[in-house]
Design a protein around this motif. Structure first.
Motif, PDB file in Angstrom:
ATOM      1  N   VAL A   1       2.021   6.408 -40.067  1.00  0.00           N
ATOM      2  CA  VAL A   1       1.476   7.444 -39.186  1.00  0.00           C
ATOM      3  C   VAL A   1       1.751   8.848 -39.701  1.00  0.00           C
ATOM      4  CG1 VAL A   1       1.791   5.907 -37.215  1.00  0.00           C
ATOM      5  CG2 VAL A   1       3.498   7.694 -37.670  1.00  0.00           C
ATOM      6  N   LYS A   2       2.543   8.980 -40.745  1.00  0.00           N
ATOM      7  CA  LYS A   2       2.908  10.298 -41.252  1.00  0.00           C
ATOM      8  C   LYS A   2       1.663  11.063 -41.675  1.00  0.00           C
ATOM      9  CE  LYS A   2       6.954  12.076 -43.633  1.00  0.00           C
ATOM     10  NZ  LYS A   2       8.074  11.744 -44.524  1.00  0.00           N
ATOM     11  N   GLY A   3       1.574  12.304 -41.225  1.00  0.00           N
ATOM     12  CA  GLY A   3       0.406  13.121 -41.516  1.00  0.00           C
ATOM     13  C   GLY A   3      -0.691  13.006 -40.483  1.00  0.00           C
ATOM     14  N   ARG A   4      -0.627  11.992 -39.639  1.00  0.00           N
ATOM     15  CA  ARG A   4      -1.640  11.810 -38.581  1.00  0.00           C
ATOM     16  C   ARG A   4      -1.052  12.024 -37.184  1.00  0.00           C
ATOM     17  NH1 ARG A   4      -3.888   6.958 -37.688  1.00  0.00           N
ATOM     18  NH2 ARG A   4      -2.079   5.778 -38.442  1.00  0.00           N
ATOM     19  N   PHE A   5       0.213  11.634 -36.989  1.00  0.00           N
ATOM     20  CA  PHE A   5       0.864  11.739 -35.684  1.00  0.00           C
ATOM     21  C   PHE A   5       1.905  12.857 -35.728  1.00  0.00           C
ATOM     22  CE2 PHE A   5       0.377   7.022 -34.175  1.00  0.00           C
ATOM     23  CZ  PHE A   5      -0.983   7.094 -34.432  1.00  0.00           C
ATOM     24  N   THR A   6       2.088  13.520 -34.578  1.00  0.00           N
ATOM     25  CA  THR A   6       3.097  14.563 -34.465  1.00  0.00           C
ATOM     26  C   THR A   6       3.854  14.385 -33.154  1.00  0.00           C
ATOM     27  OG1 THR A   6       1.715  16.130 -35.688  1.00  0.00           O
ATOM     28  CG2 THR A   6       3.545  17.036 -34.420  1.00  0.00           C
ATOM     29  N   ILE A   7       5.182  14.347 -33.252  1.00  0.00           N
ATOM     30  CA  ILE A   7       6.018  14.222 -32.072  1.00  0.00           C
ATOM     31  C   ILE A   7       6.596  15.598 -31.734  1.00  0.00           C
ATOM     32  CG2 ILE A   7       8.101  13.608 -33.365  1.00  0.00           C
ATOM     33  CD1 ILE A   7       8.827  11.708 -31.040  1.00  0.00           C
ATOM     34  N   SER A   8       6.703  15.893 -30.430  1.00  0.00           N
ATOM     35  CA  SER A   8       7.228  17.186 -30.004  1.00  0.00           C
ATOM     36  C   SER A   8       7.854  17.047 -28.618  1.00  0.00           C
ATOM     37  CB  SER A   8       6.125  18.244 -29.979  1.00  0.00           C
ATOM     38  OG  SER A   8       5.111  17.894 -29.054  1.00  0.00           O
ATOM     39  N   THR A   9       8.613  18.074 -28.224  1.00  0.00           N
ATOM     40  CA  THR A   9       9.242  18.066 -26.909  1.00  0.00           C
ATOM     41  C   THR A   9       8.921  19.359 -26.154  1.00  0.00           C
ATOM     42  OG1 THR A   9      11.282  19.035 -27.778  1.00  0.00           O
ATOM     43  CG2 THR A   9      11.163  16.635 -27.684  1.00  0.00           C
ATOM     44  N   ASP A  10       8.964  19.270 -24.838  1.00  0.00           N
ATOM     45  CA  ASP A  10       8.867  20.435 -23.964  1.00  0.00           C
ATOM     46  C   ASP A  10      10.032  20.329 -22.982  1.00  0.00           C
ATOM     47  OD1 ASP A  10       8.359  22.275 -21.924  1.00  0.00           O
ATOM     48  OD2 ASP A  10       6.185  22.112 -22.178  1.00  0.00           O
ATOM     49  N   ASN A  11      11.099  21.064 -23.275  1.00  0.00           N
ATOM     50  CA  ASN A  11      12.306  20.956 -22.461  1.00  0.00           C
ATOM     51  C   ASN A  11      12.068  21.344 -21.009  1.00  0.00           C
ATOM     52  OD1 ASN A  11      13.687  20.126 -24.693  1.00  0.00           O
ATOM     53  ND2 ASN A  11      14.603  22.122 -25.121  1.00  0.00           N
ATOM     54  N   ALA A  12      11.248  22.345 -20.793  1.00  0.00           N
ATOM     55  CA  ALA A  12      10.991  22.815 -19.425  1.00  0.00           C
ATOM     56  C   ALA A  12      10.328  21.739 -18.578  1.00  0.00           C
ATOM     57  CB  ALA A  12      10.130  24.066 -19.467  1.00  0.00           C
ATOM     58  N   LYS A  13       9.567  20.876 -19.227  1.00  0.00           N
ATOM     59  CA  LYS A  13       8.855  19.813 -18.505  1.00  0.00           C
ATOM     60  C   LYS A  13       9.522  18.458 -18.675  1.00  0.00           C
ATOM     61  CE  LYS A  13       4.336  22.047 -18.811  1.00  0.00           C
ATOM     62  NZ  LYS A  13       2.918  21.919 -19.256  1.00  0.00           N
ATOM     63  N   ASN A  14      10.669  18.422 -19.370  1.00  0.00           N
ATOM     64  CA  ASN A  14      11.350  17.138 -19.635  1.00  0.00           C
ATOM     65  C   ASN A  14      10.382  16.107 -20.207  1.00  0.00           C
ATOM     66  OD1 ASN A  14      13.850  18.005 -18.776  1.00  0.00           O
ATOM     67  ND2 ASN A  14      13.518  17.327 -16.675  1.00  0.00           N
ATOM     68  N   THR A  15       9.564  16.534 -21.130  1.00  0.00           N
ATOM     69  CA  THR A  15       8.483  15.693 -21.643  1.00  0.00           C
ATOM     70  C   THR A  15       8.506  15.628 -23.162  1.00  0.00           C
ATOM     71  OG1 THR A  15       7.103  16.247 -19.730  1.00  0.00           O
ATOM     72  CG2 THR A  15       5.985  15.333 -21.651  1.00  0.00           C
ATOM     73  N   VAL A  16       8.263  14.430 -23.671  1.00  0.00           N
ATOM     74  CA  VAL A  16       8.100  14.198 -25.107  1.00  0.00           C
ATOM     75  C   VAL A  16       6.646  13.808 -25.331  1.00  0.00           C
ATOM     76  CG1 VAL A  16       8.843  12.862 -27.107  1.00  0.00           C
ATOM     77  CG2 VAL A  16      10.457  13.354 -25.267  1.00  0.00           C
ATOM     78  N   TYR A  17       6.048  14.394 -26.353  1.00  0.00           N
ATOM     79  CA  TYR A  17       4.645  14.132 -26.647  1.00  0.00           C
ATOM     80  C   TYR A  17       4.484  13.404 -27.967  1.00  0.00           C
ATOM     81  CZ  TYR A  17       3.915  17.753 -23.101  1.00  0.00           C
ATOM     82  OH  TYR A  17       3.940  18.487 -21.943  1.00  0.00           O
ATOM     83  N   LEU A  18       3.399  12.649 -28.067  1.00  0.00           N
ATOM     84  CA  LEU A  18       2.996  12.084 -29.357  1.00  0.00           C
ATOM     85  C   LEU A  18       1.516  12.402 -29.535  1.00  0.00           C
ATOM     86  CD1 LEU A  18       3.918  10.422 -31.821  1.00  0.00           C
ATOM     87  CD2 LEU A  18       2.944   8.413 -30.683  1.00  0.00           C
TER      88      LEU A  18
END
Length: 122
Positions: free
Chosen positions: A64-81
């Protein structure tokens, strides 16, 4: 009660994009490594991507490298893919999980969500 709740899955065509979300509640995850895993029918659960809640130290599976990106939003207690250029082989149930260290083995994770289905098909 600790909860990880995933959302954002669905049916898409090859080449499309999807963004999965994982909302965490019930405890402080600031010292946890958050991972996304997936499991296709008849296959073992596999690591997809991971990140410290602070946003540091990301890890990706080679597929998935180069196609997927993981990130966080601390204010929303949320992790995204964020998943781009999706392929039929990305079809699986995607799970969010939390571990105390940077690990890619599913058995090392302490908390799991219920999963969200992603289907990539024309």
């Amino acid at each position: 009660q600790v909860q990880l709740v995933e959302s954002g899955g669905g049916l898409v065509q090859p080449g499309d994009s999807l963004r999965l979300s994982c909302v965490a509640s019930g405890r402080t995850f600031s010292s946890y490594f958050m991972g996304w895993f997936r499991q296709a029918p008849g296959k073992e659960r596999e690591f997809v991507a991971g990140i410290w809640w602070s946003g540091d130290s990301t890890r990706y599976a080679g597929s998935v490298k180069g196609r997927f990106t993981i990130s966080t939003d601390n204010a929303k207690n949320t992790v995204y893919l964020q998943m781009n250029s999706l392929k039929p082989e990305d079809t699986a149930v995607y799970y969010c999980a939390a571990a105390k260290n940077i690990v890619t083995m599913a058995t090392m994770y302490d908390y799991w969500g219920q999963g969200t289905q992603v289907i990539v098909s024309s």
